[in-house]
Design a protein around this motif. Structure first.
Motif, PDB file in Angstrom:
ATOM      1  N   LEU A  28      16.407  -5.205  16.171  1.00  9.36           N
ATOM      2  CA  LEU A  28      15.396  -4.180  15.908  1.00  9.36           C
ATOM      3  C   LEU A  28      15.681  -2.869  16.624  1.00  9.36           C
ATOM      4  N   GLN A  29      16.352  -2.933  17.761  1.00  7.33           N
ATOM      5  CA  GLN A  29      16.647  -1.731  18.539  1.00  7.33           C
ATOM      6  C   GLN A  29      17.755  -0.923  17.861  1.00  7.33           C
ATOM      7  N   PRO A  30      17.670   0.400  17.894  1.00  8.96           N
ATOM      8  CA  PRO A  30      18.752   1.219  17.335  1.00  8.96           C
ATOM      9  C   PRO A  30      20.088   0.857  17.984  1.00  8.96           C
ATOM     10  N   GLY A  31      21.111   0.710  17.157  1.00  8.21           N
ATOM     11  CA  GLY A  31      22.439   0.386  17.656  1.00  8.21           C
ATOM     12  C   GLY A  31      22.690  -1.091  17.875  1.00  8.21           C
ATOM     13  N   SER A  32      21.693  -1.938  17.615  1.00  5.55           N
ATOM     14  CA  SER A  32      21.855  -3.376  17.857  1.00  5.55           C
ATOM     15  C   SER A  32      22.548  -4.122  16.721  1.00  5.55           C
ATOM     16  N   ASP A  33      22.694  -3.482  15.565  1.00 11.20           N
ATOM     17  CA  ASP A  33      23.290  -4.172  14.417  1.00 11.20           C
ATOM     18  C   ASP A  33      24.699  -4.673  14.711  1.00 11.20           C
ATOM     19  N   ALA A  34      25.549  -3.822  15.277  1.00 15.75           N
ATOM     20  CA  ALA A  34      26.937  -4.219  15.560  1.00 15.75           C
ATOM     21  C   ALA A  34      26.978  -5.329  16.604  1.00 15.75           C
ATOM     22  N   LEU A  35      26.137  -5.234  17.609  1.00 13.25           N
ATOM     23  CA  LEU A  35      26.077  -6.262  18.644  1.00 13.25           C
ATOM     24  C   LEU A  35      25.593  -7.589  18.054  1.00 13.25           C
ATOM     25  N   ALA A  36      24.586  -7.521  17.198  1.00 11.02           N
ATOM     26  CA  ALA A  36      24.074  -8.730  16.548  1.00 11.02           C
ATOM     27  C   ALA A  36      25.162  -9.389  15.705  1.00 11.02           C
ATOM     28  N   LYS A  37      25.920  -8.588  14.966  1.00 10.61           N
ATOM     29  CA  LYS A  37      26.997  -9.143  14.137  1.00 10.61           C
ATOM     30  C   LYS A  37      28.071  -9.776  15.014  1.00 10.61           C
ATOM     31  N   ALA A  38      28.409  -9.143  16.118  1.00 10.11           N
ATOM     32  CA  ALA A  38      29.427  -9.697  17.017  1.00 10.11           C
ATOM     33  C   ALA A  38      28.977 -11.051  17.567  1.00 10.11           C
ATOM     34  N   ILE A  39      27.699 -11.163  17.921  1.00 11.47           N
ATOM     35  CA  ILE A  39      27.174 -12.434  18.425  1.00 11.47           C
ATOM     36  C   ILE A  39      27.175 -13.474  17.312  1.00 11.47           C
ATOM     37  N   TRP A  40      26.680 -13.099  16.151  1.00 14.11           N
ATOM     38  CA  TRP A  40      26.588 -14.018  15.015  1.00 14.11           C
ATOM     39  C   TRP A  40      27.963 -14.533  14.587  1.00 14.11           C
ATOM     40  N   ILE A  71      21.630 -12.418   9.286  1.00 14.94           N
ATOM     41  CA  ILE A  71      20.867 -11.535  10.165  1.00 14.94           C
ATOM     42  C   ILE A  71      19.843 -10.748   9.337  1.00 14.94           C
ATOM     43  N   ALA A  72      20.255 -10.302   8.162  1.00 16.52           N
ATOM     44  CA  ALA A  72      19.324  -9.603   7.264  1.00 16.52           C
ATOM     45  C   ALA A  72      18.203 -10.546   6.825  1.00 16.52           C
ATOM     46  N   ARG A  73      18.546 -11.804   6.544  1.00 10.09           N
ATOM     47  CA  ARG A  73      17.510 -12.793   6.174  1.00 10.09           C
ATOM     48  C   ARG A  73      16.544 -13.005   7.330  1.00 10.09           C
ATOM     49  N   ASN A  74      17.050 -13.014   8.556  1.00  8.86           N
ATOM     50  CA  ASN A  74      16.175 -13.146   9.724  1.00  8.86           C
ATOM     51  C   ASN A  74      15.204 -11.964   9.789  1.00  8.86           C
ATOM     52  N   GLY A  75      15.694 -10.779   9.478  1.00  9.75           N
ATOM     53  CA  GLY A  75      14.830  -9.596   9.465  1.00  9.75           C
ATOM     54  C   GLY A  75      13.738  -9.722   8.419  1.00  9.75           C
ATOM     55  N   SER A  76      14.088 -10.256   7.259  1.00 10.78           N
ATOM     56  CA  SER A  76      13.094 -10.482   6.202  1.00 10.78           C
ATOM     57  C   SER A  76      12.056 -11.508   6.646  1.00 10.78           C
TER      58      SER A  76
END
Length: 125
Positions: A28-40, A71-76
């Motif tokens: 949810l935080q700005p800039g967290s998308d790349a970090l989330a993908k790296a973890i996933w 990750i997108a499904r989690n957001g939904s």
């Protein structure tokens, strides 16, 4: 992964036993998308999550072929559950608590799921 309160909560959860934890990665935080993908996309996402959240160890760069559609499904899912912030804790019975809790507060909150005579939550020091 960019939420300071989530990191605080992860350290509380790290010290608890006799509970089942399911973590949904929602950047949810700005800039967290790349970090989330790296973890996933890490070879061991649970370890990458814990390393980042508890110890601040950066996850490895993800392979370009790794899909982060989950990750997108989690957001939904978060939207459908009307999650307004993180961390959000959802109990087995569906009770919702938004915001970080300390170990004792969480143990008390979880104890409401069961009669007091059957609750046994221990902590690691």
């Amino acid at each position: 992964p960019g939420c300071g309160y989530c990191k605080q909560m992860e350290k509380v959860l790290d010290g608890m036993t006799d509970i089942r934890i399911q973590t949904w990665l929602i950047p949810l935080q700005p800039g967290s998308d790349a970090l989330a993908k790296a973890i996933w996309c890490a070879s061991d996402p649970a370890k990458a999550w814990r390393d980042w959240m508890v110890s601040g160890i950066q996850p490895p760069r993800p392979a370009a072929s790794c899909s982060s559609a989950a990750i997108a499904r989690n957001g939904s899912l978060a939207e459908r559950l009307q999650t307004v912030g993180t961390p959000t804790v959802i109990s087995a019975s569906g009770r919702v608590h938004s915001g970080a809790m300390g170990r004792e507060e969480l143990a008390t909150w979880l104890a409401l799921e069961h009669s007091p005579s059957t609750v046994s939550i221990s902590t690691k020091d």
